[in-house]
Design a protein around this motif. Structure first.
Motif, mmCIF file in Angstrom:
data_model
loop_
_atom_site.group_PDB
_atom_site.id
_atom_site.type_symbol
_atom_site.label_atom_id
_atom_site.label_comp_id
_atom_site.label_asym_id
_atom_site.label_seq_id
_atom_site.Cartn_x
_atom_site.Cartn_y
_atom_site.Cartn_z
ATOM 1 N N ALA A 126 80.539 19.208 9.921
ATOM 2 C CA ALA A 126 81.730 19.337 9.080
ATOM 3 C C ALA A 126 81.407 19.093 7.616
ATOM 4 C CB ALA A 126 82.806 18.359 9.550
ATOM 5 N N GLU A 127 80.590 18.089 7.332
ATOM 6 C CA GLU A 127 80.224 17.814 5.939
ATOM 7 C C GLU A 127 79.372 18.943 5.361
ATOM 8 O OE1 GLU A 127 78.435 13.981 5.805
ATOM 9 O OE2 GLU A 127 80.361 12.915 5.893
ATOM 10 N N HIS A 128 78.565 19.590 6.196
ATOM 11 C CA HIS A 128 77.776 20.734 5.729
ATOM 12 C C HIS A 128 78.679 21.875 5.268
ATOM 13 C CE1 HIS A 128 74.541 23.687 5.493
ATOM 14 N NE2 HIS A 128 75.281 24.495 6.247
ATOM 15 N N PHE A 129 79.802 22.055 5.970
ATOM 16 C CA PHE A 129 80.745 23.115 5.617
ATOM 17 C C PHE A 129 81.875 22.617 4.710
ATOM 18 C CE2 PHE A 129 78.887 24.810 9.574
ATOM 19 C CZ PHE A 129 78.522 26.069 9.134
ATOM 20 N N HIS A 130 81.725 21.387 4.194
ATOM 21 C CA HIS A 130 82.673 20.800 3.227
ATOM 22 C C HIS A 130 84.094 20.716 3.785
ATOM 23 C CE1 HIS A 130 79.463 21.078 0.273
ATOM 24 N NE2 HIS A 130 79.334 22.365 0.562
ATOM 25 N N THR A 131 84.182 20.282 5.044
ATOM 26 C CA THR A 131 85.482 20.014 5.649
ATOM 27 C C THR A 131 85.528 18.542 6.074
ATOM 28 O OG1 THR A 131 84.748 20.669 7.871
ATOM 29 C CG2 THR A 131 85.671 22.389 6.471
ATOM 30 N N VAL A 136 86.031 13.331 9.618
ATOM 31 C CA VAL A 136 86.867 12.551 10.531
ATOM 32 C C VAL A 136 87.616 13.475 11.488
ATOM 33 C CG1 VAL A 136 88.830 10.983 10.686
ATOM 34 C CG2 VAL A 136 87.103 10.633 8.920
ATOM 35 N N LEU A 137 88.231 14.527 10.944
ATOM 36 C CA LEU A 137 88.975 15.460 11.801
ATOM 37 C C LEU A 137 88.044 16.201 12.751
ATOM 38 C CD1 LEU A 137 91.626 16.968 9.356
ATOM 39 C CD2 LEU A 137 91.975 15.309 11.182
ATOM 40 N N ALA A 138 86.818 16.478 12.306
ATOM 41 C CA ALA A 138 85.857 17.152 13.182
ATOM 42 C C ALA A 138 85.499 16.269 14.372
ATOM 43 C CB ALA A 138 84.594 17.511 12.404
ATOM 44 N N VAL A 139 85.278 14.982 14.120
ATOM 45 C CA VAL A 139 84.950 14.053 15.199
ATOM 46 C C VAL A 139 86.116 13.924 16.175
ATOM 47 C CG1 VAL A 139 84.401 11.658 15.742
ATOM 48 C CG2 VAL A 139 83.282 12.774 13.811
ATOM 49 N N VAL A 158 89.382 1.059 14.293
ATOM 50 C CA VAL A 158 88.486 1.629 13.301
ATOM 51 C C VAL A 158 88.802 3.096 13.001
ATOM 52 C CG1 VAL A 158 86.740 2.379 14.946
ATOM 53 C CG2 VAL A 158 86.044 1.698 12.635
ATOM 54 N N VAL A 159 89.424 3.809 13.948
ATOM 55 C CA VAL A 159 89.758 5.217 13.686
ATOM 56 C C VAL A 159 90.776 5.322 12.557
ATOM 57 C CG1 VAL A 159 90.748 7.312 14.665
ATOM 58 C CG2 VAL A 159 89.206 5.919 16.035
ATOM 59 N N SER A 160 91.757 4.426 12.565
ATOM 60 C CA SER A 160 92.745 4.419 11.482
ATOM 61 C C SER A 160 92.085 4.130 10.143
ATOM 62 C CB SER A 160 93.822 3.362 11.766
ATOM 63 O OG SER A 160 94.465 3.614 12.984
ATOM 64 N N LEU A 161 91.156 3.160 10.133
ATOM 65 C CA LEU A 161 90.457 2.828 8.893
ATOM 66 C C LEU A 161 89.590 3.985 8.427
ATOM 67 C CD1 LEU A 161 89.788 0.720 6.740
ATOM 68 C CD2 LEU A 161 87.996 -0.152 8.246
ATOM 69 N N ALA A 162 88.922 4.652 9.362
ATOM 70 C CA ALA A 162 88.077 5.798 8.998
ATOM 71 C C ALA A 162 88.908 6.925 8.408
ATOM 72 C CB ALA A 162 87.321 6.293 10.233
ATOM 73 N N ALA A 163 90.096 7.155 8.969
ATOM 74 C CA ALA A 163 90.960 8.207 8.437
ATOM 75 C C ALA A 163 91.404 7.879 7.014
ATOM 76 C CB ALA A 163 92.167 8.396 9.341
ATOM 77 N N ALA A 164 91.730 6.604 6.768
ATOM 78 C CA ALA A 164 92.142 6.208 5.414
ATOM 79 C C ALA A 164 90.981 6.300 4.431
ATOM 80 C CB ALA A 164 92.706 4.788 5.440
ATOM 81 N N ARG A 209 89.960 26.262 9.482
ATOM 82 C CA ARG A 209 88.596 25.994 9.018
ATOM 83 C C ARG A 209 88.250 24.524 9.138
ATOM 84 N NH1 ARG A 209 86.412 24.627 4.020
ATOM 85 N NH2 ARG A 209 84.256 25.338 3.688
ATOM 86 N N THR A 210 89.248 23.648 8.974
ATOM 87 C CA THR A 210 89.008 22.214 9.065
ATOM 88 C C THR A 210 88.737 21.782 10.497
ATOM 89 O OG1 THR A 210 90.491 21.873 7.181
ATOM 90 C CG2 THR A 210 89.968 19.949 8.511
ATOM 91 N N LEU A 211 89.436 22.396 11.459
ATOM 92 C CA LEU A 211 89.302 22.000 12.858
ATOM 93 C C LEU A 211 88.187 22.729 13.586
ATOM 94 C CD1 LEU A 211 93.088 21.943 13.848
ATOM 95 C CD2 LEU A 211 91.678 20.027 13.086
ATOM 96 N N LEU A 212 87.735 23.848 13.037
ATOM 97 C CA LEU A 212 86.783 24.705 13.755
ATOM 98 C C LEU A 212 85.454 24.015 14.084
ATOM 99 C CD1 LEU A 212 86.490 27.491 14.955
ATOM 100 C CD2 LEU A 212 85.559 28.295 12.771
ATOM 101 N N PRO A 213 84.798 23.299 13.131
ATOM 102 C CA PRO A 213 83.518 22.670 13.490
ATOM 103 C C PRO A 213 83.624 21.719 14.663
ATOM 104 C CG PRO A 213 83.828 22.654 11.108
ATOM 105 C CD PRO A 213 85.122 23.097 11.709
ATOM 106 N N GLY A 214 84.655 20.871 14.666
ATOM 107 C CA GLY A 214 84.820 19.936 15.768
ATOM 108 C C GLY A 214 85.121 20.644 17.085
#
Length: 209
Positions: free
Chosen positions: A44-49, A52-55, A169-175, A4-9
């Motif tokens: 992803a935020e609409h489906f509450h997942t 970052v992982l979706a992107v 910035v990807v590392s910072l966004a994940a954190a 479910r977390t990976l599906l939107p992306g």
């Protein structure tokens, strides 16, 4: 990480992959490349997942079939995105670093600085160690690949590639994607430490290396 977390992306990535097959104009392709991560994040935020992982997932799917984009357009897109990523890295890290350091309160916990330096050293060392089997093992196992590449790379070349393992910035966004609190309202355990160590890795690899 659940499906479910990976599906939107993954779905959005597949949609933009198909659009890249149809669109031939470079400027329109650039607009699509800007639109896709934002649309993946919002979906992803609409489906509450995890946004970052979706992107990241959408990016993996699109880049996996980047060959559908004409070569001339790919050259222009790479050049444009190299400049955009450089500016975004500078803006995000420059704007977020003072805020995060203030939020964490480094001066109140003297153990954070040694921990950040230790994690930074471990990240750099892990990449350096990984580069050698990554560079030599595929060539050792595949004579055809070794012949196509003209033999084995020099040790100096592998060291240089390993030393250039910059984090951004990807590392910072994940954190930053870690929630500030748990469902019961208590602070997320270790979030401040993770943020600080991530900043140390970014600044260490960008500035020191």
């Amino acid at each position: 990480v659940g499906l479910r977390t990976l599906l939107p992306g993954a779905v959005l990535g597949a949609v933009f992959w198909q659009l890249n097959r149809v669109v031939r104009e470079t400027r329109a392709l650039f607009v699509l490349s800007v639109l896709s991560p934002y649309l993946a994040l919002v979906t992803a935020e609409h489906f509450h997942t995890s946004g970052v992982l979706a992107v990241v997932t959408a990016g993996f799917v699109v880049s996996w079939r980047i060959d559908v984009i004409p070569p001339s357009a790919r050259i222009d897109l790479y050049a444009a995105w190299e400049l955009v990523v450089y500016v975004l890295n500078a803006l995000c890290i420059g704007l977020e670093t003072p805020y995060v350091l203030t939020e964490i309160g480094v001066s109140r916990d003297e153990g954070l600085i040694p921990a950040g330096l230790a994690v930074t050293g471990a990240v750099i060392a892990a990449r350096m160690l990984w580069m050698f089997p990554g560079a030599y093992l595929p060539l050792r196992l595949s004579p055809k690949l070794r012949a196509r590449e003209g033999g084995y790379p020099s040790v100096k070349s592998v060291v240089v590639v390993g030393w250039c393992g910059v984090r951004g910035v990807v590392s910072l966004a994940a954190a930053l994607a870690l929630p500030a609190t748990l469902e019961d309202g208590t602070p997320f355990p270790g979030r401040s430490e993770i943020l600080f160590c991530t900043l140390c890795v970014i600044l260490g690899t960008l500035v020191v290396q």
